[in-house]
Design an enzyme around this catalytic site. Sequence first.
Site, PDB file in Angstrom:
ATOM      1  N   ASP A 458     -31.919 -14.294  -3.671  1.00 39.26           N
ATOM      2  CA  ASP A 458     -30.834 -13.853  -2.749  1.00 39.26           C
ATOM      3  C   ASP A 458     -29.620 -14.313  -3.245  1.00 39.26           C
ATOM      4  OD1 ASP A 458     -32.228 -12.215  -1.343  1.00 39.26           O
ATOM      5  OD2 ASP A 458     -32.187 -13.090   0.671  1.00 39.26           O
ATOM      6  N   ASP A 779     -34.629 -14.230   2.836  1.00 40.77           N
ATOM      7  CA  ASP A 779     -34.329 -14.837   4.639  1.00 40.77           C
ATOM      8  C   ASP A 779     -34.550 -13.742   5.482  1.00 40.77           C
ATOM      9  OD1 ASP A 779     -32.172 -13.296   3.814  1.00 40.77           O
ATOM     10  OD2 ASP A 779     -30.625 -15.093   4.230  1.00 40.77           O
ATOM     11  N   ASP A 783     -37.078  -8.698   3.762  1.00 34.30           N
ATOM     12  CA  ASP A 783     -37.684  -9.478   2.654  1.00 34.30           C
ATOM     13  C   ASP A 783     -39.115  -9.551   2.691  1.00 34.30           C
ATOM     14  OD1 ASP A 783     -35.248  -9.610   1.437  1.00 34.30           O
ATOM     15  OD2 ASP A 783     -34.664 -11.447   2.362  1.00 34.30           O
TER      16      ASP A 783
END
EC number: 7.2.2.10
Length: 1158
Positions: A458, A779, A783
């Site tokens: 990310d 997070d 996801d």
Amino acid sequence: MGDMVNSSVDFYPKNQRRELNHAGGFGCTLAELRSLMELRGAEALQKVQETYSDVNGLCRRLKTSPTEGLSDNAADLEKRRQIYGQNFIPPKKPKTFLQLVWEALQDVTLIILEIAAIISLGLSFYAPPSEESENCGNVQAGGEDDGEAEAGWIEGAAILLSVICVVLVTAFNDWSKEKQFRGLQSRIEQEQKFTVIRNGQQVQIPVAELVVGDIAQIKYGDLLPADGVLIQGNDLKIDESSLTGESDHVRKSVEKDPMLLSGTHVMEGSGRMVITAVGVNSQTGIIFTLLGAGGEEEEKKDKKAKKQDGAVAMEMQPLKSAEGGEMEEREKKKASVPKKEKSVLQGKLTKLAVQIGKAGLVMSAITVIILVLYFVIETFVIDGKTWLAECTPVYVQYFVKFFIIGVTVLVVAVPEGLPLAVTISLAYSVKKMMKDNNLVRHLDACETMGNATAICSDKTGTLTTNRMTVVQSHLGDTYYKEIPDPSNLTSKTLDLLVHAIAVNSAYTTKILPPEKEGGLPRQVGNKTECALLAFVLDLRRDYQPVREQIPEEKLYKVYTFNSVRKSMSTVICMPDGGYRLFSKGASEIILKKCTNILNSNGELRAFRPRDRDEMIKKVIEPMACDGLRTICVAYRDFSAGKEPDWDNENDIVIDLTCIAVVGIEDPVRPEVPEAIRKCQRAGITVRMVTGDNINTARAIAAKCGIIQPGEDFLCLEGKEFNRRIRNEKGEIEQERLDKIWPKLRVLARSSPTDKHTLVKGIIDSTIGEQRQVVAVTGDGTNDGPALKKADVGFAMGLAGTDVAKEASDIILTDDNFSSIVKAVMWGRNVYDSISKFLQFQLTVNVVAVIVAFTGACITQDSPLKAVQMLWVNLIMDTFASLALATEPPTEALLLRKPYGRNKPLISRTMMKNILGHAVYQLIIIFTLLFVGEVFFDIDSGRNAPLHSPPSEHYTIIFNTFVMMQLFNEINARKIHGERNVFDGIFGNPIFCSIVLGTFGIQIVIVQFGGKPFSCSPLNAQQWLWCLFVGFGELVWGQVIATIPTSHLKCLKEAGHGPGKDEITDEELAEDEEEIDHAERELRRGQILWFRGLNRIQTQMEVVSTFKRSGSFQGAIRRRSSVLSQLHDVTNISTPTHVILSAANASAGAGNPRSESIP
């Protein structure tokens, strides 16, 4: 139900039970609340209205305030715990040390040895009449006196003693391992906190401290820690699949369905609930309690099966009767299809161990057969003796001796130290990784990480600091490169901006004063919203009065942020009876919906597509190229009169008026570029997957070093990515994906599905000589699927939602990318530690087996006695695994490419080392065996009769053998053909102390071991020779290192991974049987010694218990993914107390029979 109620009451002393029925001064009893929580939807609403008139009535009865929460009065909280229970589920008791000893005794080789030792003991007390014994061969032919003959019992006793040693060491290892994991577990639980309102203040408290009557704040991504009733909610959607198996998200609202259940996930929206049931009384808790009871019944059944079978049970897996067993095994298989293929290392080790075990079994059988035949032929054919009845015990004694030699060969051949080495290495690494901010939830993730070839990361919070600030803005037709002076803006524009930001963001998000003088203000809640609130403060205005004027209850409708909308909107009622909608979100999405914009006087001006293109070119792209995230803030007024259809979102969030576009900076973490450089040097490709716009993403990727100028790389947006990988029918094609992923470095504006597609595509890809091993960081709740699919999923400890942590394998406690590099280092270290141990272990095995076998065939007696073999086995297995598995990692590990899935455990270099050292050792030992007595001028120990005293000759052989192993242990520290084997040796105190300790014990055994160890004391000169020959190992190691491996094409590698690499997930379930072929062999054969590996493997009996606890079966239908979550639990021998909300997390952290709910 009766049982359940009782089980919950069992926690309290008798005198309190009466109190339970009278609700101790509260207006609801425990039973009432429990029955309330079993209702859903309209039924539940009706019950609440009938009994309490409304939710506020329920709050009054529970003596709590919907807005202020409970007071922090300790006595009141304690009383609530007494009456309604605590929010944790009592743990199953850990196994006692004695149980672990009993488990260690189930080892088949040990049992065989025990039986042999007992027979040998029994026979040693039988002395045949002396005059007849002359006719029974050369039994007492050695001139031994009576004292020696009576000492025949010593060998049997010594074997028993060494068996006890091995068992105690194994049990102690298991016990300490379990203790470590309980510690780890409790740490995971302490980190679980939840937001509640007490005394009108929001506070975060550990989940275990929640009580009935608490008012809890719930938001997107939470895992609910207790049951409750919704007081106020905004667009709340819950994923209840973990309880009901329904995968559709359930809408919750005060008017329609206010019941919230523990263990479910908040997928959208936010709200407040009053907690009505905790711990064993909550829905999850009831299931846990059932499971606990089910588990015990299960064990009883198993015990019966065990008795009927009379077979030796493998640890934690009783052998069932043949047919029933197979069926149940298959049932268990179906119930627990793992989410990932078996850990790469475990697959390789299982296979290797089975091969070695088979070879050892064959060798030991041949040894026994040859010895027996030799004896029979010599005694009855060549010497022509007849079998006399009184000689039977003497002959049996011989056969027992041969049998013991055979078992000894088997004991040495079987590498039971392997599973131990894996466990020690993993446990040691996990403990150390905690210090490097990696909280490992699934043990095998640690080792898989060493093989990682790709990391999909990310951007926000992992590569960047996640401390957002607005640095540029476009307000009233002016583009400001820094914070504008409020005096330049009209008060109307300012007011609208302040309202739009203050109202249209989660009320849990706020800016608090810094903790330290001169520090930065603290940002609480969503970081993007924090940046906007800080922007309001920078404009010298305050958002708090606006929120007090329009409290959260007065918000008319909220469209919360989710990954599909990429925006958030809030509707409020205006004094004139109309409505005003505020909206904020990704600039290109909101600008498309704008038809007006505020000009420099704060008046509306038409905003046409032409203006929008200009805005994108002149404002948004320059901001994005500076690496800023652009957010647009807008509003729309609805006139009084006919109320619009609020559920039709597409007609509501259009015709907006743009107030401002802001550019938010999220600086790259200073240590990230270096960490990414290390990854690239280590052969790991880093890809960035983000929801940001492509220019922002590209700018950040360049700052991090993910993309370098002049390289051939791709940066794609989600839409373009999907267009390229799908065919005309819109299906994803692996060939198309294979054209893209090798060059793809940045995927921007991506949806969670894109991330999952990319990860799955890379893992399933077969192009290139190596299969890819992919790590993913995430997070957000969205996801989850990608984290689950990845080989290793990293969740953020600080910014991560519970759902993400739930799906992950490792939690980064500092949210920092550089911690991932540490994880790679530790993972590679685990792999190398296992290889070091293998290299050492196999050298010992090869030499010991050949020596015992050849010696037995030529001299009818093994030069290395059973007890000596057991000692060698103990130092070589247990101590060496401790010594070699605890080598600390070095930066040098990051200088080589990853091994990948197909790399064999034993490389050519290692094979060269193993065979090279084995040759040296065999030459020395055979030289000593056949000409040693001449060289040292001592009596020969060959062809000694039964019960003869130990000879110096054989003692020298034993001592030399151990010395060579000790020095070879130092050689084994390096497996890539390095020259300096002493490099960093003092950095590992465990290694040094084990080598010196072993040396010390060896001196004691040789000098004072006497008859039990078949040793005769040696003089200084003989000791020096033994040491000299041992030291020769180091010199010989240098000679071997000189031979280039490339010239030794004939050497084969061993320990390849299971060759089932091309299996897709769907086939995995059907092909379970095939994949686990090696395991099945283990199960059938005599190779039950392999308990150790099973200990590390995941075994969840929970699922099968579930399948069988019929009463509850209908109510709880599990989704297959939930089963896989359960199965994924790393296997530690018992659970610790599982706090409810940590229920799933704890299952992850691993309780083999955890009473956990998926």
